[in-house]
Design an enzyme around this catalytic site. Structure first.
Site, PDB file in Angstrom:
ATOM      1  N   ASP A   1     -19.584  13.258   7.495  1.00  0.00           N
ATOM      2  CA  ASP A   1     -19.694  13.644   5.996  1.00  0.00           C
ATOM      3  C   ASP A   1     -19.386  14.860   5.765  1.00  0.00           C
ATOM      4  OD1 ASP A   1     -21.313  11.509   3.882  1.00  0.00           O
ATOM      5  OD2 ASP A   1     -20.754  13.524   3.183  1.00  0.00           O
TER       6      ASP A   1
ATOM      7  N   GLY B   1     -16.531   7.026   3.214  1.00  0.00           N
ATOM      8  CA  GLY B   1     -16.428   8.605   2.581  1.00  0.00           C
ATOM      9  C   GLY B   1     -15.540   8.449   1.313  1.00  0.00           C
ATOM     10  N   GLY B   2     -15.847   9.494   0.350  1.00  0.00           N
ATOM     11  CA  GLY B   2     -15.124   9.370  -0.710  1.00  0.00           C
ATOM     12  C   GLY B   2     -15.868   9.271  -1.890  1.00  0.00           C
TER      13      GLY B   2
ATOM     14  N   SER C   1     -17.837   7.821  -4.959  1.00  0.00           N
ATOM     15  CA  SER C   1     -18.004   6.292  -4.906  1.00  0.00           C
ATOM     16  C   SER C   1     -18.620   5.776  -6.533  1.00  0.00           C
ATOM     17  CB  SER C   1     -19.538   6.166  -4.051  1.00  0.00           C
ATOM     18  OG  SER C   1     -20.558   6.684  -4.583  1.00  0.00           O
TER      19      SER C   1
ATOM     20  N   ASN D   1     -16.238  -3.930  -6.208  1.00  0.00           N
ATOM     21  CA  ASN D   1     -16.108  -4.718  -7.342  1.00  0.00           C
ATOM     22  C   ASN D   1     -15.443  -4.205  -8.299  1.00  0.00           C
ATOM     23  OD1 ASN D   1     -18.496  -3.964  -9.611  1.00  0.00           O
ATOM     24  ND2 ASN D   1     -19.537  -3.279  -7.721  1.00  0.00           N
TER      25      ASN D   1
ATOM     26  N   TYR E   1     -11.592   5.180 -10.304  1.00  0.00           N
ATOM     27  CA  TYR E   1     -12.176   4.835  -9.279  1.00  0.00           C
ATOM     28  C   TYR E   1     -11.765   3.508  -8.617  1.00  0.00           C
ATOM     29  CZ  TYR E   1     -16.146   3.217  -6.269  1.00  0.00           C
ATOM     30  OH  TYR E   1     -16.919   2.575  -5.357  1.00  0.00           O
TER      31      TYR E   1
ATOM     32  N   LYS F   1      -9.861   2.392  -5.234  1.00  0.00           N
ATOM     33  CA  LYS F   1     -10.114   1.390  -4.137  1.00  0.00           C
ATOM     34  C   LYS F   1      -8.999   0.307  -3.908  1.00  0.00           C
ATOM     35  CE  LYS F   1     -14.224   2.603  -2.898  1.00  0.00           C
ATOM     36  NZ  LYS F   1     -14.281   2.952  -1.433  1.00  0.00           N
TER      37      LYS F   1
HETATM   38  C1  15L Z   1     -19.837   0.906  -6.961  1.00  0.00           C
HETATM   39  O1  15L Z   1     -18.596   0.741  -6.418  1.00  0.00           O
HETATM   40  C2  15L Z   1     -20.659   2.004  -6.399  1.00  0.00           C
HETATM   41  O2  15L Z   1     -20.191   2.558  -5.349  1.00  0.00           O
HETATM   42  C3  15L Z   1     -22.031   1.874  -6.382  1.00  0.00           C
HETATM   43  O3  15L Z   1     -22.585   3.079  -6.763  1.00  0.00           O
HETATM   44  C4  15L Z   1     -22.628   1.030  -7.620  1.00  0.00           C
HETATM   45  O4  15L Z   1     -22.511   1.902  -8.573  1.00  0.00           O
HETATM   46  C5  15L Z   1     -21.753  -0.231  -7.634  1.00  0.00           C
HETATM   47  O5  15L Z   1     -20.217  -0.047  -7.687  1.00  0.00           O
HETATM   48  C6  15L Z   1     -21.994  -1.095  -8.888  1.00  0.00           C
HETATM   49  O6  15L Z   1     -21.106  -1.500  -9.426  1.00  0.00           O
HETATM   50  O7  15L Z   1     -23.304  -1.221  -9.414  1.00  0.00           O
END
Ligand code: 15L
Length: 277
Positions: free
Chosen positions: A35, A73-74, A76, A113, A137, A141
C-alpha cells in the site's frame, strides 16, 4: 511431499476490503501486502512492501516472485479525476504490465458494481452486459476490465474480474441489501480466482446470496461459487433505519448516489465505526 504455499500479492492492502481479505486468507497463502499508506497492523506471516503504484518501478518491484496478484490498490470511490487517473488508470496499467514482465500469470481484479451502475434497479444483469459506468470511478474500473481482457488474449494470462458490491460485515442500507458481499464470501470468490484451473478472462459479480440481488451470477456459480450469506437476514433492521425519499435518479439506478455525484471526495461514506471507550 510438502506442498509449497502460493505467494499472493495484495495491493491496496490497508483499505477496508484489503483488511477483511488479509484476515480471511491468513494461513492459506503467503501474503505479500502493499500500500501507499502504512498498515495499521501487520500480521505475523505477512510481508509489507510500501509502494506507489503510479510509479512503474514500484509496480515492478512488488510483483516480483509472486504467484498471483489481487489488485485492490487505487481509488475506491467516485472522486477527483486526477486521483482516479493516477491510481486507477496509470496505477492499474503499471501493476498489470509489471506482473506480465515478471512472468506472473494470474491477476484477480476486484472491479466494481459501479462499472454497471447505470443499469436500472428493475433489471437483472449478467456478466455479458456491456458496461454502463456511473462516474469517473466506474469508467476507471471498465478500463481495468478491458486491460484484463487484453492481457488474457495477448499474453495468455489468467484474469479474473470480480465486480464487487459492498464488502462489509453486515449490509448497511437498502441499496447494499442488493449488493452486499460478506468477507467470507469475498474470500471464497478470491480463492476461486487464485485456484480455478480454467480461467482465462472472466467477469463475475462480487455479491453474497442476496435475495434482492440485481445480478444473474451464473458465471460465478459455474466456477464453483457457493455464497454462504444473504443480506435478507438483516433486511428488517436496515429498512427500519432507512430514511424515506432520496434523489430519484439515485433511487432508480443500481449505482445509487454514485450516479449523481460529481468530483466529491466520497459520495457514499460508510458510517464511522464507534470508538471503544
Ligand atoms: C465501491 O465500488 C466502493 O469501492 C465501495 O467503497 C462502496 O462504496 C461500494 O462501491 C458501493 O457501491 O457501496
Amino acid at each position: 511431499m510438502t506442498i509449497r504455499m502460493k505467494t499472493i500479492l495484495i495491493t491496496g492492502a490497508a483499505g477496508d476490503v484489503g483488511t477483511h481479505l488479509r484476515r480471511e486468507l491468513a494461513g492459506k497463502y503467503v501474503l505479500k501486502v502493499s500500500d501507499l499508506r502504512p498498515l495499521k497492523k501487520i500480521n505475523k506471516e505477512e510481508k509489507f512492501v510500501r509502494a506507489d503504484i503510479s510509479k512503474f518501478s514500484d509496480a515492478l518491484r512488488i510483483t516480483k516472485g509472486v504467484d498471483a496478484v489481487v489488485h485492490l490498490g487505487g481509488y475506491s470511490v467516485e472522486g477527483p479525476w486526477d486521483g482516479i487517473l493516477s491510481a486507477n488508470i496509470i496505477g492499474c496499467y503499471n501493476v498489470f504490465e509489471a506482473a506480465h514482465r515478471n512472468g506472473v500469470k494470474r491477476i484477480i481484479f476486484p472491479t466494481s458494481n459501479h462499472a454497471t451502475g447505470f443499469y436500472r434497479r428493475d433489471e437483472i444483469i449478467d456478466h455479458r452486459v456491456y458496461p454502463k459506468p456511473d462516474g469517473r470511478y466506474g469508467v476507471s474500473k471498465v478500463f481495468g476490465e478491458a486491460l484484463c481482457s487484453l492481457y488474457a488474449d495477448k499474453y495468455d494470462m489468467q484474469m479474473f474480474c470480480i465486480r464487487l458490491g459492498n464488502v462489509n460485515p453486515v449490509p448497511i442500507d437498502k441499496r447494499r441489501l442488493s449488493i452486499w458481499l460478506s468477507p467470507r464470501d469475498l474470500a471464497q470468490l478470491i480463492t476461486i480466482g487464485i485456484e480455478h484451473p480454467n480461467i482465462r478472462f472472466e467477469i463475475v459479480y462480487g455479491v453474497s446470496r442476496n435475495k434482492r440481488s440485481w445480478y444473474d451470477n451464473a458465471n460465478a456459480h459455474r466456477l464453483g461459487y457457493q455464497p454462504q450469506d444473504d443480506a435478507e437476514s438483516y433486511a428488517k433492521e436496515v429498512l427500519e433505519r432507512e430514511k424515506p425519499g432520496g434523489d430519484p435518479t439515485a433511487e432508480m439506478y443500481q449505482g445509487g448516489i454514485f450516479t449523481v455525484a460529481e468530483e466529491v471526495l466520497n459520495p457514499a461514506p460508510l458510517p464511522k465505526k464507534k470508538r471503544k471507550k
